[in-house]
Design a protein around this motif. Structure first.
Motif, short mmCIF file in Angstrom:
data_model
loop_
_atom_site.label_atom_id
_atom_site.label_comp_id
_atom_site.label_asym_id
_atom_site.label_seq_id
_atom_site.Cartn_x
_atom_site.Cartn_y
_atom_site.Cartn_z
N TRP A 125 -13.86 -40.38 26.84
CA TRP A 125 -14.82 -40.88 25.86
C TRP A 125 -16.26 -40.89 26.35
O TRP A 125 -17.17 -41.25 25.60
CB TRP A 125 -14.43 -42.30 25.45
CG TRP A 125 -13.12 -42.33 24.72
CD1 TRP A 125 -12.85 -41.81 23.48
CD2 TRP A 125 -11.89 -42.91 25.18
NE1 TRP A 125 -11.55 -42.02 23.14
CE2 TRP A 125 -10.92 -42.71 24.17
CE3 TRP A 125 -11.51 -43.58 26.34
CZ2 TRP A 125 -9.61 -43.15 24.29
CZ3 TRP A 125 -10.21 -44.02 26.46
CH2 TRP A 125 -9.27 -43.81 25.45
N GLY A 126 -16.47 -40.49 27.60
CA GLY A 126 -17.82 -40.48 28.14
C GLY A 126 -18.56 -39.20 27.83
O GLY A 126 -18.05 -38.31 27.12
N PRO A 127 -19.76 -39.06 28.35
CA PRO A 127 -20.56 -37.85 28.09
C PRO A 127 -19.93 -36.62 28.72
O PRO A 127 -19.16 -36.71 29.68
CB PRO A 127 -21.91 -38.18 28.75
CG PRO A 127 -21.61 -39.23 29.76
CD PRO A 127 -20.47 -40.03 29.20
N ASP A 156 -21.93 -46.66 34.08
CA ASP A 156 -22.24 -46.44 32.66
C ASP A 156 -21.33 -45.33 32.15
O ASP A 156 -21.77 -44.23 31.83
CB ASP A 156 -23.72 -46.06 32.50
CG ASP A 156 -24.11 -45.88 31.04
OD1 ASP A 156 -23.40 -46.39 30.16
OD2 ASP A 156 -25.12 -45.20 30.79
N PHE A 212 -19.66 -44.51 29.52
CA PHE A 212 -19.70 -43.94 28.18
C PHE A 212 -21.10 -43.55 27.73
O PHE A 212 -21.33 -43.23 26.56
CB PHE A 212 -19.10 -44.93 27.17
CG PHE A 212 -17.75 -45.45 27.60
CD1 PHE A 212 -16.68 -44.57 27.79
CD2 PHE A 212 -17.55 -46.79 27.84
CE1 PHE A 212 -15.44 -45.03 28.20
CE2 PHE A 212 -16.31 -47.26 28.25
CZ PHE A 212 -15.26 -46.38 28.44
N GLY A 213 -22.05 -43.56 28.67
CA GLY A 213 -23.41 -43.16 28.34
C GLY A 213 -24.10 -44.07 27.35
O GLY A 213 -24.90 -43.62 26.53
N LEU A 214 -23.80 -45.38 27.43
CA LEU A 214 -24.37 -46.34 26.49
C LEU A 214 -25.52 -47.14 27.07
O LEU A 214 -25.99 -48.09 26.46
CB LEU A 214 -23.26 -47.30 26.02
CG LEU A 214 -22.07 -46.65 25.31
CD1 LEU A 214 -21.01 -47.69 24.98
CD2 LEU A 214 -22.52 -45.92 24.06
N GLY A 215 -25.95 -46.78 28.26
CA GLY A 215 -27.04 -47.51 28.89
C GLY A 215 -26.61 -48.72 29.68
O GLY A 215 -27.45 -49.55 30.05
N TRP A 216 -25.32 -48.86 29.95
CA TRP A 216 -24.86 -49.99 30.74
C TRP A 216 -25.40 -49.90 32.17
O TRP A 216 -25.65 -48.82 32.68
CB TRP A 216 -23.33 -50.02 30.82
CG TRP A 216 -22.64 -50.22 29.51
CD1 TRP A 216 -23.22 -50.44 28.30
CD2 TRP A 216 -21.23 -50.20 29.29
NE1 TRP A 216 -22.27 -50.56 27.33
CE2 TRP A 216 -21.03 -50.42 27.91
CE3 TRP A 216 -20.12 -50.01 30.10
CZ2 TRP A 216 -19.76 -50.46 27.33
CZ3 TRP A 216 -18.85 -50.05 29.54
CH2 TRP A 216 -18.67 -50.27 28.18
#
Length: 453
Positions: free
Chosen positions: A92-94, A369, A371-375
């Motif tokens: 589900w990540g980039p 991070d 899933f590339g959500l800025g975590w």
């Protein structure tokens, strides 16, 4: 030196290290050659290193803590959760170079496992997600984890692990797209299926013989200063040269080490512009495969050649002695196989240290991070990555050459000491010449590839 990022054969983004300067390579070669003949001609004449020699036992509470079922389950489950975290990032990540999967697969697992095993021992037996799932399934079925219908064939030895290791290095170094997430996922799926089916048939022993990462960890851990004391099982500190000869002598042992050393040498060779240009020029002429397939065929052929050359030269050098029976000569490659481990470890660190230090940091940041959500889990951010080795090339060159030379010297010492106990007195010098020349050849080739790669 500035560092730039590109995608190349490893399938991970990497800073391009400048080749080791000729002066560094020549100094390393001189040290290796001098040490080799000094050890053979002038060193001790009776064996000094004995795997039965007792070490210094650590306090009993250390062994109790390490062997605690609770602690072992906690560590195993944490490793399983980490593997699931990486898998979730892969699904589900980039995509592409922003994915954490290639770095976790090629850097943290492949290189990090060596560093961890050399420091503390064969850790993959505890960390292996496949073993943990197998143990959980045994508990659910209310069966002992070692219960199986068939015994593992002794003649197979470590051959399944050798083929598994070759499959890994083929994906990394010779496949059409090593950085492809689909290719890595497919490899991991096949690995999980093979481990699951094998364990279902042969029980937990399948992991000890056939899991490429467990055998890999077991082999390099023979350089660790920690081991279990024979008899009591307590953890003790030992001289690694006393620990090395405990490498099990089973079918496929030499093949495992040949894959590890030959593939690492091929990795350096494959980065040379001359080889890249050769592949680009010849690939289109390979029939039936097309340009991409032709390049894969050429790289695969070269990889097989490198592994075969290491295996056959070591096998031949180990047997090149007189004064012993044919049966004793046949056993010599397995009895001397442990002496390859320092060369393997030294060359792996020489070649991949900057990947572990720098690409390892990048991978950890990406996993923070997934899933590339800025975590920014644990406060980690891309700016935290330090390219300390790439920014200090002279330090990196020194470390590279030192790893190769020290690995060579330790290997020569180990082979010399073992030969003293195996060869008759009148052949103790002449019987070592072929092996020492072979090891010099490995080291000179490694230095040349680091210089020219």
């Amino acid at each position: 030196m500035t560092s730039h990022v590109e995608i190349f054969a490893h399938g991970v983004g990497g800073s391009t290290d400048l080749p080791v300067p000729l002066s560094f390579a020549l100094i390393g070669a001189a040290w290796a050659l001098t040490a080799t003949f000094a050890i053979v001609a002038l060193a001790w004449k009776h064996p000094r290193f004995d795997p039965a020699k007792p070490g210094r036992q650590l306090p009993a509470w250390v062994s109790r803590a390490v062997d605690s079922p609770t602690a072992r389950w906690v560590i195993a489950l944490m490793a399983l959760l980490f593997a699931l975290w990486v898998l979730a990032a892969a699904i589900w990540g980039p995509d592409g170079s922003d994915s954490a999967l290639p770095g976790a697969f090629y850097v943290l697992l492949w290189v990090g496992l060596v560093a961890l095993s050399v420091c503390v021992g064969p850790v993959w037996r505890l960390l292996s997600p496949a073993r943990t799932v197998y143990r959980i399934c045994g508990i659910v079925r209310r069966k002992g984890p070692d219960t199986s219908g068939r015994s593992y064939p002794q003649r197979w030895g470590y051959w399944p692990a050798a083929f598994g290791l070759f499959a890994f290095v083929w994906l990394e170094l010779a496949s059409p797209d090593p950085g492809s997430l689909a290719a890595i996922r497919t490899w991991l799926l096949i690995y999980a299926l093979v481990m699951g089916v094998g364990a279902g048939v042969f029980g937990a022993r399948w992991f000890a013989r056939a899991d490429p990462f467990e055998v890999y960890s077991m082999a390099v851990s023979r350089l660790s200063p920690f081991r279990r004391a024979p008899g009591s099982g307590r953890i003790e500190v030992v001289n690694p040269l006393d620990h090395l000869p405990t490498l099990p002598m089973r079918p496929g042992t030499v093949a495992v080490l040949a894959v590890l050393l030959g593939s690492t040498a091929f990795d350096s060779f494959s980065q040379a512009p001359a080889f890249r240009n050769f592949v680009d020029r010849i690939a289109t002429g390979v029939p039936f495969f097309g340009e991409a397939g032709g390049a894969t065929v050429l790289r695969t052929t070269a990889l097989v050649v490198f592994v075969a050359v290491v295996g056959t030269t070591f096998w031949g050098a180990a047997r090149a002695t007189g004064g012993i029976s044919p049966q004793e000569r046949q056993r010599l490659p397995g009895q001397l196989a442990h002496s390859l481990i320092p060369i393997v470890v030294g060359y792996i660190f020489a070649h991949y240290l900057s990947y572990l230090v720098e690409r390892g940091q990048e991978t950890v940041v990406r996993l923070a991070d997934p899933f590339g959500l800025g975590w920014r889990l644990f406060g980690l951010a891309p700016d935290d990555v330090s390219y300390v080795l790439s920014q200090h090339p002279s330090v990196l060159w020194t470390i590279k050459v030192a790893c190769v030379v020290v690995g060579h010297i330790v290997a020569v010492i180990s082979a010399h000491d073992r030969a003293l106990g195996l060869l008759p007195q009148q052949h103790q010098i002449t019987g070592q010449v072929a092996m020492m020349l072979t090891m010099v050849g490995y080291t000179f080739t490694g230095l040349y590839l680091l210089f020219g790669g």
